[in-house]
Motif scaffolding. Structure first.
Motif, PDB file in Angstrom:
ATOM      1  N   ALA A   1      -3.597  -7.611   6.185  1.00 41.50           N
ATOM      2  CA  ALA A   1      -3.836  -9.052   6.119  1.00 41.50           C
ATOM      3  C   ALA A   1      -4.010  -9.639   7.517  1.00 41.50           C
ATOM      4  CB  ALA A   1      -2.673  -9.731   5.402  1.00 41.50           C
ATOM      5  N   GLU A   2      -3.176  -9.175   8.417  1.00 42.83           N
ATOM      6  CA  GLU A   2      -3.263  -9.702   9.786  1.00 42.83           C
ATOM      7  C   GLU A   2      -4.607  -9.364  10.419  1.00 42.83           C
ATOM      8  OE1 GLU A   2      -0.647  -9.634  13.941  1.00 42.83           O
ATOM      9  OE2 GLU A   2      -0.582  -7.963  12.510  1.00 42.83           O
ATOM     10  N   ARG A   3      -5.063  -8.134  10.181  1.00 43.90           N
ATOM     11  CA  ARG A   3      -6.336  -7.716  10.780  1.00 43.90           C
ATOM     12  C   ARG A   3      -7.529  -8.494  10.262  1.00 43.90           C
ATOM     13  NH1 ARG A   3      -7.652  -1.924  13.206  1.00 43.90           N
ATOM     14  NH2 ARG A   3      -5.611  -1.427  14.061  1.00 43.90           N
ATOM     15  N   ILE A   4      -7.491  -8.833   8.984  1.00 43.99           N
ATOM     16  CA  ILE A   4      -8.619  -9.606   8.454  1.00 43.99           C
ATOM     17  C   ILE A   4      -8.394 -11.105   8.672  1.00 43.99           C
ATOM     18  CG2 ILE A   4      -9.169  -7.860   6.707  1.00 43.99           C
ATOM     19  CD1 ILE A   4      -7.934  -9.815   4.631  1.00 43.99           C
ATOM     20  N   GLU A   5      -7.289 -11.418   9.293  1.00 42.17           N
ATOM     21  CA  GLU A   5      -6.960 -12.809   9.631  1.00 42.17           C
ATOM     22  C   GLU A   5      -6.842 -13.712   8.407  1.00 42.17           C
ATOM     23  OE1 GLU A   5     -10.079 -13.305  12.614  1.00 42.17           O
ATOM     24  OE2 GLU A   5      -8.523 -13.421  14.152  1.00 42.17           O
ATOM     25  N   TYR A   6      -6.202 -13.146   7.374  1.00 41.86           N
ATOM     26  CA  TYR A   6      -5.803 -13.932   6.209  1.00 41.86           C
ATOM     27  C   TYR A   6      -4.374 -13.552   5.887  1.00 41.86           C
ATOM     28  CZ  TYR A   6     -10.553 -15.517   5.178  1.00 41.86           C
ATOM     29  OH  TYR A   6     -11.775 -16.118   5.234  1.00 41.86           O
ATOM     30  N   SER A   7      -3.773 -14.299   4.991  1.00 42.55           N
ATOM     31  CA  SER A   7      -2.410 -13.957   4.588  1.00 42.55           C
ATOM     32  C   SER A   7      -2.439 -12.902   3.484  1.00 42.55           C
ATOM     33  CB  SER A   7      -1.675 -15.200   4.112  1.00 42.55           C
ATOM     34  OG  SER A   7      -2.275 -15.667   2.930  1.00 42.55           O
ATOM     35  N   GLN A   8      -1.296 -12.271   3.281  1.00 39.92           N
ATOM     36  CA  GLN A   8      -1.197 -11.201   2.292  1.00 39.92           C
ATOM     37  C   GLN A   8      -1.756 -11.550   0.905  1.00 39.92           C
ATOM     38  OE1 GLN A   8       3.085 -10.353   3.204  1.00 39.92           O
ATOM     39  NE2 GLN A   8       2.518  -8.374   2.396  1.00 39.92           N
ATOM     40  N   PRO A   9      -1.371 -12.689   0.349  1.00 33.24           N
ATOM     41  CA  PRO A   9      -1.792 -12.954  -1.033  1.00 33.24           C
ATOM     42  C   PRO A   9      -3.301 -12.912  -1.231  1.00 33.24           C
ATOM     43  CG  PRO A   9      -0.054 -14.447  -0.423  1.00 33.24           C
ATOM     44  CD  PRO A   9      -0.447 -13.724   0.828  1.00 33.24           C
ATOM     45  N   VAL A  10      -4.052 -13.140  -0.168  1.00 32.72           N
ATOM     46  CA  VAL A  10      -5.505 -13.084  -0.289  1.00 32.72           C
ATOM     47  C   VAL A  10      -5.963 -11.702  -0.767  1.00 32.72           C
ATOM     48  CG1 VAL A  10      -7.633 -13.072   1.067  1.00 32.72           C
ATOM     49  CG2 VAL A  10      -5.991 -14.927   1.334  1.00 32.72           C
ATOM     50  N   LEU A  11      -5.263 -10.677  -0.277  1.00 35.11           N
ATOM     51  CA  LEU A  11      -5.610  -9.319  -0.706  1.00 35.11           C
ATOM     52  C   LEU A  11      -5.506  -9.188  -2.221  1.00 35.11           C
ATOM     53  CD1 LEU A  11      -3.585  -7.294   1.956  1.00 35.11           C
ATOM     54  CD2 LEU A  11      -6.026  -7.822   2.005  1.00 35.11           C
ATOM     55  N   TYR A  12      -4.502  -9.860  -2.757  1.00 34.41           N
ATOM     56  CA  TYR A  12      -4.244  -9.719  -4.187  1.00 34.41           C
ATOM     57  C   TYR A  12      -5.169 -10.579  -5.039  1.00 34.41           C
ATOM     58  CZ  TYR A  12      -0.240  -7.028  -2.775  1.00 34.41           C
ATOM     59  OH  TYR A  12       0.549  -6.053  -2.237  1.00 34.41           O
ATOM     60  N   SER A  13      -5.948 -11.418  -4.399  1.00 29.31           N
ATOM     61  CA  SER A  13      -6.969 -12.144  -5.148  1.00 29.31           C
ATOM     62  C   SER A  13      -8.251 -11.312  -5.245  1.00 29.31           C
ATOM     63  CB  SER A  13      -7.256 -13.494  -4.488  1.00 29.31           C
ATOM     64  OG  SER A  13      -7.998 -13.313  -3.307  1.00 29.31           O
ATOM     65  N   HIS A  14      -8.289 -10.212  -4.484  1.00 32.09           N
ATOM     66  CA  HIS A  14      -9.451  -9.311  -4.567  1.00 32.09           C
ATOM     67  C   HIS A  14      -9.102  -8.022  -5.290  1.00 32.09           C
ATOM     68  CE1 HIS A  14     -12.346 -11.379  -1.877  1.00 32.09           C
ATOM     69  NE2 HIS A  14     -11.247 -11.877  -1.324  1.00 32.09           N
ATOM     70  N   PHE A  15      -7.886  -7.533  -5.056  1.00 28.45           N
ATOM     71  CA  PHE A  15      -7.465  -6.258  -5.644  1.00 28.45           C
ATOM     72  C   PHE A  15      -6.103  -6.429  -6.298  1.00 28.45           C
ATOM     73  CE2 PHE A  15     -10.149  -5.427  -1.963  1.00 28.45           C
ATOM     74  CZ  PHE A  15     -11.096  -4.571  -2.497  1.00 28.45           C
ATOM     75  N   ARG A  16      -5.879  -5.614  -7.316  1.00 28.89           N
ATOM     76  CA  ARG A  16      -4.599  -5.680  -8.013  1.00 28.89           C
ATOM     77  C   ARG A  16      -3.438  -5.281  -7.108  1.00 28.89           C
ATOM     78  NH1 ARG A  16      -4.908  -5.884 -13.691  1.00 28.89           N
ATOM     79  NH2 ARG A  16      -6.978  -5.345 -14.456  1.00 28.89           N
ATOM     80  N   GLY A  17      -3.729  -4.443  -6.167  1.00 27.38           N
ATOM     81  CA  GLY A  17      -2.663  -3.972  -5.285  1.00 27.38           C
ATOM     82  C   GLY A  17      -3.225  -2.971  -4.298  1.00 27.38           C
ATOM     83  N   LYS A  18      -2.352  -2.407  -3.536  1.00 26.63           N
ATOM     84  CA  LYS A  18      -2.760  -1.472  -2.493  1.00 26.63           C
ATOM     85  C   LYS A  18      -3.541  -0.299  -3.088  1.00 26.63           C
ATOM     86  CE  LYS A  18      -0.897   1.261   1.291  1.00 26.63           C
ATOM     87  NZ  LYS A  18       0.313   1.767   1.949  1.00 26.63           N
ATOM     88  N   ARG A  19      -3.094   0.173  -4.235  1.00 25.93           N
ATOM     89  CA  ARG A  19      -3.749   1.290  -4.889  1.00 25.93           C
ATOM     90  C   ARG A  19      -5.243   1.046  -5.094  1.00 25.93           C
ATOM     91  NH1 ARG A  19      -1.811   3.761 -10.590  1.00 25.93           N
ATOM     92  NH2 ARG A  19       0.051   3.887  -9.319  1.00 25.93           N
ATOM     93  N   GLU A  20      -5.569  -0.164  -5.508  1.00 25.34           N
ATOM     94  CA  GLU A  20      -6.982  -0.470  -5.754  1.00 25.34           C
ATOM     95  C   GLU A  20      -7.786  -0.510  -4.459  1.00 25.34           C
ATOM     96  OE1 GLU A  20      -8.186  -3.802  -8.032  1.00 25.34           O
ATOM     97  OE2 GLU A  20      -7.529  -2.947  -9.930  1.00 25.34           O
ATOM     98  N   ILE A  21      -7.134  -0.889  -3.383  1.00 29.19           N
ATOM     99  CA  ILE A  21      -7.818  -0.898  -2.095  1.00 29.19           C
ATOM    100  C   ILE A  21      -8.139   0.540  -1.686  1.00 29.19           C
ATOM    101  CG2 ILE A  21      -7.605  -1.491   0.347  1.00 29.19           C
ATOM    102  CD1 ILE A  21      -5.839  -3.836  -0.481  1.00 29.19           C
ATOM    103  N   ILE A  22      -7.168   1.418  -1.877  1.00 31.96           N
ATOM    104  CA  ILE A  22      -7.408   2.841  -1.619  1.00 31.96           C
ATOM    105  C   ILE A  22      -8.563   3.343  -2.492  1.00 31.96           C
ATOM    106  CG2 ILE A  22      -6.415   5.150  -1.831  1.00 31.96           C
ATOM    107  CD1 ILE A  22      -3.675   3.896  -1.225  1.00 31.96           C
ATOM    108  N   GLY A  23      -8.545   2.929  -3.741  1.00 34.49           N
ATOM    109  CA  GLY A  23      -9.609   3.324  -4.657  1.00 34.49           C
ATOM    110  C   GLY A  23     -10.977   2.863  -4.183  1.00 34.49           C
ATOM    111  N   ALA A  24     -11.026   1.657  -3.644  1.00 33.74           N
ATOM    112  CA  ALA A  24     -12.308   1.130  -3.153  1.00 33.74           C
ATOM    113  C   ALA A  24     -12.809   1.948  -1.974  1.00 33.74           C
ATOM    114  CB  ALA A  24     -12.148  -0.338  -2.760  1.00 33.74           C
ATOM    115  N   VAL A  25     -11.890   2.320  -1.088  1.00 29.06           N
ATOM    116  CA  VAL A  25     -12.278   3.176   0.047  1.00 29.06           C
ATOM    117  C   VAL A  25     -12.762   4.527  -0.471  1.00 29.06           C
ATOM    118  CG1 VAL A  25     -11.426   4.397   2.084  1.00 29.06           C
ATOM    119  CG2 VAL A  25     -10.725   2.036   1.667  1.00 29.06           C
ATOM    120  N   ALA A  26     -12.094   5.029  -1.499  1.00 28.95           N
ATOM    121  CA  ALA A  26     -12.478   6.322  -2.064  1.00 28.95           C
ATOM    122  C   ALA A  26     -13.892   6.272  -2.641  1.00 28.95           C
ATOM    123  CB  ALA A  26     -11.481   6.741  -3.140  1.00 28.95           C
TER     124      ALA A  26
END
Lengths: 192, 192
Positions: free
Chosen positions: B40-65
């Motif tokens: 979140a810090e690197r993209i210069e948004y707060s944590q909850p923003v991540l969860y408005s795009h992905f269900r959780g960390k797992r889904e982010i890993i999935g997207a990279v995969a």
DNA sequence: CTCAGTTGTCTAGCGGTGCTAGGCTCGGGT
DNA sequence: ACCCGAGCCTAGCACCGCTAGACAACTGAG
């Protein structure tokens, strides 16, 4: 002096208890469920006790891995010594390897997927790991073929087994055809 | 309507930024360092923003995969189409596969080691994953040999490559002989 | 132009993690 | 009998993934 000896025995017993409990918990609920708190609770001691035996969780995983390596080596030797002829030995070896991985997924993970802080393929590699590789080498070296370095052949065969084991268990390969994949692998890789 | 479209574009751009940043961070410092806070810090948004795009960390890993699977498929096709003859194609394929794994360890982990919540080898497997397997199948099917199911052969060959990739990177196999292992594997497994 | 409502983002916090500092208790040696 | 050290525990640190709820900003209706 006997008091001290008794204490050392008790300490060693408790260390075995920690490793056995970690393994059991990991097999039952996966390594994610093996937290220092849960582990401490199961052995009926507080968390810091774990750290008087191991540097941290990583070392506990490593201890499970070493235990598993010894068991796997024994299983492989038992299977290959019961088979007649090089080809049969390799087939038995492959089946036993994959069977071990399937029956002890948490231990297999500790050995090859997780970071147990163990050194592989170097001089100060722990004995059980070297011995596990040696168990593979004993049967696979026979079928490497002329001019092929037995160690190199063993590495390749092992890698293939490892790939089958991990991809199958991770749901990347359908489990139905597992046996046919083993047959194909042995057919192609072994000479004789 | 244009306002809404602009917002959708921005939203899509931010989603790409999240995935790219997660990948970059994972390649730089390993997946352990990819925490939702740091990301979140690197993209210069707060944590909850991540969860408005992905269900959780797992889904982010999935997207990279998924991103990685598409890239790998493209790399494999590029390599095989530049090679002449079935045998040369398989060699090029194997080298490219292992090269990809070595150059993009974090992406490779996302694809095959970590839980990205992706379904493999079933009907609703995401397209990039199916396509990655298809890219393998295109070249490997040619050398499966008579009477051997191309899909099964591809699975075995892939497992061997995967085993080599993971064991090498985890320090389980000495890196020095990597090329000779590839040659041995291709020599033995491919017919023709 | 005003204002209600929606949309988007943030702060703060929950329950968990691995790990450790510091104090207490109890047994052994003198 | 006493002192002392080993051994163990309580409590807490910094961090994790994830989320509730407050707040700001922008949209569209009147």
């Amino acid at each position: 002096m006997s008091v001290q000896e008794r204490k050392e025995r008790e300490r060693a017993a408790r260390e075995r208890l920690i490793v056995a409990t970690a393994r059991e918990l990991a097999e039952q609920q996966g390594w994610d469920a093996v937290t220092t708190r849960r582990l401490a609770e199961r052995i009926e001691y507080s968390q810091p006790v774990l750290y008087s035996h191991f540097r941290g969780k990583r070392e506990i995983i490593g201890a499970v891995a070493l235990e598993g390596a010894a068991e796997m080596a024994a299983a492989l030797r038992a299977a290959t010594s019961a088979a007649n002829g090089p080809r049969a030995r390799v087939t038995a070896l492959a089946r036993t390897y994959l069977d071990f991985a399937e029956r002890n997924p948490a231990v297999y993970d500790a050995m090859f997927q997780l970071d147990g802080g163990l050194a592989f393929a170097v001089d100060d590699t722990p004995e059980p790991l070297k011995d596990g590789f040696a168990a593979l080498l004993e049967s696979l070296g026979e079928v490497a073929g002329d001019g092929v370095h037995p160690g190199l052949f063993t590495e390749v065969f092992w890698a293939a087994l490892h790939g089958l084991a991990t991809l199958t268990r991770a749901g990347r390969l359908p489990p139905a055809e597992a046996e046919r994949r083993v047959e194909l692998l042995v057919d192609r890789l072994t000479l004789v």
